[in-house]
Write a protein that holds these residues in place. Structure first.
Motif, PDB file in Angstrom:
ATOM      1  N   PRO A   8       2.997  -3.074  -8.183  1.00 25.59           N
ATOM      2  CA  PRO A   8       2.510  -3.897  -7.071  1.00 25.59           C
ATOM      3  C   PRO A   8       3.173  -3.596  -5.720  1.00 25.59           C
ATOM      4  CG  PRO A   8       2.756  -5.242  -9.027  1.00 25.59           C
ATOM      5  CD  PRO A   8       3.354  -3.901  -9.347  1.00 25.59           C
ATOM      6  N   LEU A   9       4.480  -3.392  -5.697  1.00 27.27           N
ATOM      7  CA  LEU A   9       5.147  -3.098  -4.427  1.00 27.27           C
ATOM      8  C   LEU A   9       4.595  -1.816  -3.815  1.00 27.27           C
ATOM      9  CD1 LEU A   9       7.267  -3.628  -2.251  1.00 27.27           C
ATOM     10  CD2 LEU A   9       8.951  -2.497  -3.736  1.00 27.27           C
ATOM     11  N   LEU A  10       4.416  -0.799  -4.619  1.00 31.76           N
ATOM     12  CA  LEU A  10       3.863   0.470  -4.144  1.00 31.76           C
ATOM     13  C   LEU A  10       2.458   0.257  -3.577  1.00 31.76           C
ATOM     14  CD1 LEU A  10       4.167   3.829  -6.006  1.00 31.76           C
ATOM     15  CD2 LEU A  10       2.011   3.157  -4.995  1.00 31.76           C
ATOM     16  N   GLU A  11       1.644  -0.471  -4.310  1.00 27.19           N
ATOM     17  CA  GLU A  11       0.275  -0.746  -3.861  1.00 27.19           C
ATOM     18  C   GLU A  11       0.282  -1.510  -2.533  1.00 27.19           C
ATOM     19  OE1 GLU A  11      -2.502   0.315  -5.380  1.00 27.19           O
ATOM     20  OE2 GLU A  11      -1.567   1.101  -7.185  1.00 27.19           O
ATOM     21  N   ASN A  12       1.171  -2.500  -2.419  1.00 29.46           N
ATOM     22  CA  ASN A  12       1.239  -3.309  -1.197  1.00 29.46           C
ATOM     23  C   ASN A  12       1.698  -2.501   0.009  1.00 29.46           C
ATOM     24  OD1 ASN A  12       0.389  -5.604  -2.547  1.00 29.46           O
ATOM     25  ND2 ASN A  12       2.461  -6.320  -2.941  1.00 29.46           N
ATOM     26  N   ILE A  13       2.596  -1.566  -0.215  1.00 24.91           N
ATOM     27  CA  ILE A  13       3.078  -0.735   0.888  1.00 24.91           C
ATOM     28  C   ILE A  13       1.996   0.246   1.340  1.00 24.91           C
ATOM     29  CG2 ILE A  13       4.704   1.100   1.520  1.00 24.91           C
ATOM     30  CD1 ILE A  13       6.771  -0.348  -0.284  1.00 24.91           C
ATOM     31  N   LEU A  14       1.325   0.866   0.392  1.00 27.45           N
ATOM     32  CA  LEU A  14       0.358   1.908   0.754  1.00 27.45           C
ATOM     33  C   LEU A  14      -0.986   1.372   1.248  1.00 27.45           C
ATOM     34  CD1 LEU A  14       0.844   4.675  -1.962  1.00 27.45           C
ATOM     35  CD2 LEU A  14       1.738   4.589   0.368  1.00 27.45           C
ATOM     36  N   GLU A  15      -1.391   0.214   0.780  1.00 23.93           N
ATOM     37  CA  GLU A  15      -2.729  -0.307   1.101  1.00 23.93           C
ATOM     38  C   GLU A  15      -3.041  -0.328   2.604  1.00 23.93           C
ATOM     39  OE1 GLU A  15      -6.532  -1.537   0.617  1.00 23.93           O
ATOM     40  OE2 GLU A  15      -5.195  -0.885  -0.981  1.00 23.93           O
ATOM     41  N   PRO A  16      -2.138  -0.788   3.464  1.00 21.72           N
ATOM     42  CA  PRO A  16      -2.466  -0.799   4.897  1.00 21.72           C
ATOM     43  C   PRO A  16      -2.703   0.596   5.489  1.00 21.72           C
ATOM     44  CG  PRO A  16      -0.568  -2.205   4.461  1.00 21.72           C
ATOM     45  CD  PRO A  16      -0.859  -1.447   3.199  1.00 21.72           C
ATOM     46  N   TRP A  17      -2.207   1.622   4.823  1.00 19.27           N
ATOM     47  CA  TRP A  17      -2.370   2.995   5.309  1.00 19.27           C
ATOM     48  C   TRP A  17      -3.689   3.622   4.879  1.00 19.27           C
ATOM     49  CZ3 TRP A  17       0.937   5.094   8.726  1.00 19.27           C
ATOM     50  CH2 TRP A  17       2.156   4.450   8.896  1.00 19.27           C
ATOM     51  N   LYS A  18      -4.420   2.948   4.015  1.00 14.74           N
ATOM     52  CA  LYS A  18      -5.654   3.519   3.457  1.00 14.74           C
ATOM     53  C   LYS A  18      -6.631   3.997   4.536  1.00 14.74           C
ATOM     54  CE  LYS A  18      -8.900   2.700  -0.265  1.00 14.74           C
ATOM     55  NZ  LYS A  18      -9.287   1.781  -1.329  1.00 14.74           N
ATOM     56  N   PRO A  19      -6.913   3.196   5.577  1.00 11.37           N
ATOM     57  CA  PRO A  19      -7.856   3.674   6.602  1.00 11.37           C
ATOM     58  C   PRO A  19      -7.330   4.893   7.377  1.00 11.37           C
ATOM     59  CG  PRO A  19      -7.447   1.312   6.856  1.00 11.37           C
ATOM     60  CD  PRO A  19      -6.496   1.822   5.823  1.00 11.37           C
ATOM     61  N   ILE A  20      -6.031   4.973   7.521  1.00  9.30           N
ATOM     62  CA  ILE A  20      -5.435   6.082   8.268  1.00  9.30           C
ATOM     63  C   ILE A  20      -5.426   7.356   7.428  1.00  9.30           C
ATOM     64  CG2 ILE A  20      -3.286   6.899   9.346  1.00  9.30           C
ATOM     65  CD1 ILE A  20      -2.786   3.805   9.895  1.00  9.30           C
ATOM     66  N   ILE A  21      -5.083   7.220   6.159  1.00 10.68           N
ATOM     67  CA  ILE A  21      -5.004   8.380   5.266  1.00 10.68           C
ATOM     68  C   ILE A  21      -6.400   8.866   4.881  1.00 10.68           C
ATOM     69  CG2 ILE A  21      -4.158   9.191   3.029  1.00 10.68           C
ATOM     70  CD1 ILE A  21      -1.849   7.160   3.332  1.00 10.68           C
ATOM     71  N   GLY A  22      -7.338   7.944   4.822  1.00  9.93           N
ATOM     72  CA  GLY A  22      -8.732   8.307   4.547  1.00  9.93           C
ATOM     73  C   GLY A  22      -8.946   8.884   3.162  1.00  9.93           C
ATOM     74  N   SER A  23      -9.655  10.003   3.109  1.00  9.01           N
ATOM     75  CA  SER A  23     -10.043  10.598   1.824  1.00  9.01           C
ATOM     76  C   SER A  23      -8.846  11.098   1.020  1.00  9.01           C
ATOM     77  CB  SER A  23     -11.025  11.747   2.039  1.00  9.01           C
ATOM     78  OG  SER A  23     -10.390  12.813   2.722  1.00  9.01           O
ATOM     79  N   GLN A  24      -7.706  11.226   1.659  1.00 10.47           N
ATOM     80  CA  GLN A  24      -6.505  11.689   0.956  1.00 10.47           C
ATOM     81  C   GLN A  24      -5.664  10.536   0.401  1.00 10.47           C
ATOM     82  OE1 GLN A  24      -5.769  14.976   0.208  1.00 10.47           O
ATOM     83  NE2 GLN A  24      -7.910  15.018   0.849  1.00 10.47           N
ATOM     84  N   TYR A  25      -6.176   9.306   0.548  1.00  6.32           N
ATOM     85  CA  TYR A  25      -5.415   8.137   0.086  1.00  6.32           C
ATOM     86  C   TYR A  25      -5.143   8.188  -1.418  1.00  6.32           C
ATOM     87  CZ  TYR A  25      -4.154   3.351  -1.046  1.00  6.32           C
ATOM     88  OH  TYR A  25      -3.511   2.241  -1.526  1.00  6.32           O
ATOM     89  N   GLN A  26      -6.179   8.347  -2.216  1.00  2.00           N
ATOM     90  CA  GLN A  26      -5.996   8.344  -3.676  1.00  2.00           C
ATOM     91  C   GLN A  26      -5.112   9.506  -4.137  1.00  2.00           C
ATOM     92  OE1 GLN A  26      -7.103   5.718  -5.664  1.00  2.00           O
ATOM     93  NE2 GLN A  26      -5.687   6.659  -7.100  1.00  2.00           N
ATOM     94  N   PRO A  27      -5.347  10.728  -3.653  1.00  6.72           N
ATOM     95  CA  PRO A  27      -4.434  11.810  -4.052  1.00  6.72           C
ATOM     96  C   PRO A  27      -2.983  11.541  -3.635  1.00  6.72           C
ATOM     97  CG  PRO A  27      -6.424  12.744  -3.114  1.00  6.72           C
ATOM     98  CD  PRO A  27      -6.490  11.254  -2.895  1.00  6.72           C
ATOM     99  N   TYR A  28      -2.795  10.985  -2.436  1.00  7.98           N
ATOM    100  CA  TYR A  28      -1.428  10.692  -1.994  1.00  7.98           C
ATOM    101  C   TYR A  28      -0.806   9.599  -2.860  1.00  7.98           C
ATOM    102  CZ  TYR A  28       2.661   9.672   0.774  1.00  7.98           C
ATOM    103  OH  TYR A  28       3.961   9.484   1.161  1.00  7.98           O
ATOM    104  N   LYS A  29      -1.577   8.557  -3.154  1.00 10.38           N
ATOM    105  CA  LYS A  29      -1.065   7.477  -4.003  1.00 10.38           C
ATOM    106  C   LYS A  29      -0.693   8.023  -5.385  1.00 10.38           C
ATOM    107  CE  LYS A  29      -3.532   4.058  -5.897  1.00 10.38           C
ATOM    108  NZ  LYS A  29      -4.278   2.796  -6.085  1.00 10.38           N
ATOM    109  N   ASN A  30      -1.526   8.884  -5.936  1.00 16.25           N
ATOM    110  CA  ASN A  30      -1.207   9.495  -7.233  1.00 16.25           C
ATOM    111  C   ASN A  30       0.092  10.297  -7.146  1.00 16.25           C
ATOM    112  OD1 ASN A  30      -3.583   8.422  -8.230  1.00 16.25           O
ATOM    113  ND2 ASN A  30      -4.711  10.336  -8.083  1.00 16.25           N
ATOM    114  N   HIS A  31       0.249  11.023  -6.056  1.00 17.64           N
ATOM    115  CA  HIS A  31       1.465  11.806  -5.836  1.00 17.64           C
ATOM    116  C   HIS A  31       2.692  10.892  -5.785  1.00 17.64           C
ATOM    117  CE1 HIS A  31       4.282  14.654  -4.129  1.00 17.64           C
ATOM    118  NE2 HIS A  31       4.395  13.913  -3.047  1.00 17.64           N
ATOM    119  N   VAL A  32       2.584   9.786  -5.073  1.00 16.32           N
ATOM    120  CA  VAL A  32       3.708   8.846  -4.972  1.00 16.32           C
ATOM    121  C   VAL A  32       4.040   8.274  -6.347  1.00 16.32           C
ATOM    122  CG1 VAL A  32       4.519   6.673  -3.967  1.00 16.32           C
ATOM    123  CG2 VAL A  32       3.266   8.312  -2.548  1.00 16.32           C
TER     124      VAL A  32
END
Length: 64
Positions: A8-32
């Protein structure tokens, strides 16, 4: 070792960046998730350590 697939902490930190990261959000989240899970594997950690790994993992590859 149990692989953490929902942090949950990881999800909460990354979620606001989703619009900025765009199509690379899911790959970046998987990497993290991979980075954080490797940290958990390689270091016997306290809950505080785990929180620090999660926060550092979310921002470890941030570029301007």
């Amino acid at each position: 070792m149990q692989i953490e697939t929902s942090i949950p902490l990881l999800e909460n930190i990354l979620e606001p960046w989703k619009p900025i990261i765009g199509s690379q959000y899911q790959p970046y989240k998987n990497h993290v998730y991979r980075v954080v899970n490797f940290c958990f594997l390689l270091h016997q950690s306290t809950p505080d350590d785990r929180e620090k790994f999660i926060i550092a993992g979310c921002f470890h590859d941030k570029r301007r």
